[in-house]
Design an enzyme around this catalytic site. Structure first.
Site, PDB file in Angstrom:
ATOM      1  N   ASP A  33       0.853  -1.194   0.000  1.00 10.03           N
ATOM      2  CA  ASP A  33       0.000   0.000   0.000  1.00 10.03           C
ATOM      3  C   ASP A  33       0.881   1.233   0.000  1.00 10.03           C
ATOM      4  O   ASP A  33       1.912   1.251   0.671  1.00 10.03           O
ATOM      5  CB  ASP A  33      -0.939  -0.042   1.195  1.00 10.03           C
ATOM      6  CG  ASP A  33      -1.954  -1.142   0.978  1.00 10.03           C
ATOM      7  OD1 ASP A  33      -2.521  -1.192  -0.118  1.00 10.03           O
ATOM      8  OD2 ASP A  33      -2.133  -1.965   1.881  1.00 10.03           O
ATOM      9  N   LYS A  80     -10.565  -7.295   2.555  1.00 18.51           N
ATOM     10  CA  LYS A  80     -11.331  -7.667   3.755  1.00 18.51           C
ATOM     11  C   LYS A  80     -12.824  -7.672   3.411  1.00 18.51           C
ATOM     12  O   LYS A  80     -13.646  -6.974   4.007  1.00 18.51           O
ATOM     13  CB  LYS A  80     -11.030  -6.745   4.918  1.00 18.51           C
ATOM     14  CG  LYS A  80      -9.580  -6.884   5.396  1.00 18.51           C
ATOM     15  CD  LYS A  80      -9.331  -6.308   6.749  1.00 18.51           C
ATOM     16  CE  LYS A  80      -7.884  -6.488   7.155  1.00 18.51           C
ATOM     17  NZ  LYS A  80      -6.918  -5.688   6.360  1.00 18.51           N
ATOM     18  N   ASP A 109     -19.480  -8.835   2.455  1.00 18.35           N
ATOM     19  CA  ASP A 109     -20.718  -8.425   1.787  1.00 18.35           C
ATOM     20  C   ASP A 109     -21.577  -9.672   1.552  1.00 18.35           C
ATOM     21  O   ASP A 109     -21.216 -10.768   1.977  1.00 18.35           O
ATOM     22  CB  ASP A 109     -20.362  -7.731   0.456  1.00 18.35           C
ATOM     23  CG  ASP A 109     -21.363  -6.649   0.089  1.00 18.35           C
ATOM     24  OD1 ASP A 109     -22.574  -6.897   0.249  1.00 18.35           O
ATOM     25  OD2 ASP A 109     -20.934  -5.576  -0.373  1.00 18.35           O
ATOM     26  N   GLY A 162      10.254 -12.491  12.563  1.00 14.19           N
ATOM     27  CA  GLY A 162      10.531 -13.871  12.971  1.00 14.19           C
ATOM     28  C   GLY A 162       9.662 -14.343  14.121  1.00 14.19           C
ATOM     29  O   GLY A 162       9.481 -15.540  14.325  1.00 14.19           O
TER      30      GLY A 162
HETATM   31  P1  XMP Z   1       2.229  -2.553   8.405  1.00 21.68           P
HETATM   32  O1  XMP Z   1       1.955  -2.203   9.842  1.00 21.68           O
HETATM   33  O2  XMP Z   1       3.344  -3.576   8.298  1.00 21.68           O
HETATM   34  O3  XMP Z   1       0.882  -3.276   7.914  1.00 21.68           O
HETATM   35  O4  XMP Z   1       2.463  -1.366   7.537  1.00 21.68           O
HETATM   36  C1  XMP Z   1       0.896  -4.166   6.879  1.00 21.68           C
HETATM   37  C2  XMP Z   1      -0.436  -4.445   6.302  1.00 21.68           C
HETATM   38  O5  XMP Z   1      -1.122  -5.382   7.068  1.00 21.68           O
HETATM   39  C3  XMP Z   1      -2.498  -5.034   7.141  1.00 21.68           C
HETATM   40  N1  XMP Z   1      -2.921  -5.423   8.453  1.00 21.68           N
HETATM   41  C4  XMP Z   1      -3.841  -6.352   8.679  1.00 21.68           C
HETATM   42  N2  XMP Z   1      -4.599  -7.083   7.850  1.00 21.68           N
HETATM   43  N3  XMP Z   1      -5.491  -8.215   9.701  1.00 21.68           N
HETATM   44  C5  XMP Z   1      -5.438  -8.000   8.379  1.00 21.68           C
HETATM   45  O6  XMP Z   1      -6.168  -8.670   7.632  1.00 21.68           O
HETATM   46  C6  XMP Z   1      -4.750  -7.521  10.571  1.00 21.68           C
HETATM   47  O7  XMP Z   1      -4.779  -7.765  11.765  1.00 21.68           O
HETATM   48  C7  XMP Z   1      -3.895  -6.529  10.039  1.00 21.68           C
HETATM   49  N4  XMP Z   1      -3.009  -5.682  10.614  1.00 21.68           N
HETATM   50  C8  XMP Z   1      -2.429  -5.010   9.595  1.00 21.68           C
HETATM   51  C9  XMP Z   1      -2.632  -3.582   6.851  1.00 21.68           C
HETATM   52  O8  XMP Z   1      -3.779  -3.406   6.065  1.00 21.68           O
HETATM   53  C10 XMP Z   1      -1.374  -3.293   6.065  1.00 21.68           C
HETATM   54  O9  XMP Z   1      -1.643  -3.324   4.689  1.00 21.68           O
END
Ligand code: XMP
Length: 222
Positions: free
Chosen positions: A7, A63, A66, A182
């Site tokens: 993202d 996610k 629907d 890890g």
């Molecule tokens: P970071 O913190 O590494 O986040 O920038 C990485 C990505 O992980 C997603 N994210 C989640 N997706 N359950 C999910 O399905 C979760 O608990 C969760 N926590 C973070 C977030 O959208 C980002 O793209």
């Protein structure tokens, strides 16, 4: 072992083009995850470009939550763009929701990854009270994988105990959200999802390499 969340790093100036980022990262990673920020910014063309840039799996994190017909239609569109898996919520239930999505998944070959717990603290307020029901549902629809948080390794261990090796566990929460590279692998996850730690670093390729090394070091000790 390492899935990069691509993202867009929204706070940064001079963002890298996705294809250049992927070129730097590809040899260190097992796959890529893209979500709504990526889709809103880059759209279908962005997915196509990403598909051309890598042969590694692409997971689309919508996610989904629907009615079944709508989710199945989304999955069919994504299948045409060549993605490998999509993330969906479990709380919509089976009948009229995940049942249809899983049929579309079988027909298209796009795998389903089901959220059974989340990395933020609010997950304990509601979602985490239903983890076992969500796991039952994931098993019922033969999900390819589930998402469980690196920030709460006991949840990962629980998922592994309940579902054994029948699913892959994807764990976000490494780095900015607090968990160490890890640590989720040691708890039983197959993949750690890392986003901002890599995409916001000055040298994403080197950061991904270093994270892989930290994963391996920790893995050897657990
Ligand atoms: P970071 O913190 O590494 O986040 O920038 C990485 C990505 O992980 C997603 N994210 C989640 N997706 N359950 C999910 O399905 C979760 O608990 C969760 N926590 C973070 C977030 O959208 C980002 O793209």
């Amino acid at each position: 072992m390492l899935v990069v969340a691509l993202d867009p790093p929204v706070r940064e100036k001079g963002r890298r083009k996705t294809s250049l980022l992927v070129e730097e990262l590809d040899k260190y990673v097992s796959g890529y995850k893209i979500g709504l920020p990526f889709l809103i910014k880059h759209g279908r063309r962005g997915i196509r470009e990403l598909r051309k840039s890598t042969e590694k799996p692409i997971i689309v994190d919508l996610k989904l939550a629907d009615i079944g017909d709508v989710m199945a239609e989304v999955l069919r569109h994504l299948a045409r763009l060549g993605v490998d898996a999509v993330i969906a919520h479990a709380f919509t239930g089976y009948t009229g929701a995940l049942e249809d999505l899983s049929k579309a998944s079988m027909a298209t070959g796009v795998g389903l990854i089901i959220v059974v717990s989340m990395s933020h603290r609010g997950s304990e307020e509601y979602i985490d009270r239903h983890v076992d029901e969500f796991l039952e549902l994931a098993a019922r629809i033969r999900a390819k994988g589930v998402v469980a948080p690196a920030t709460r390794p006991r949840v990962i261990r629980h998922v592994r105990e309940v579902l054994g090796d029948t699913v892959e566990i994807y764990s976000p929460g490494i780095g900015i959200q607090g968990a160490e590279p890890g640590s989720a692998l040691c708890a039983g996850a197959n993949y750690e999802i890392v986003g901002r730690l890599i995409t916001r670093s000055g040298n994403p390729g080197e950061t991904a390499r270093a994270i892989r090394e930290m994963q391996l070091e920790r893995w050897l000790k657990c």
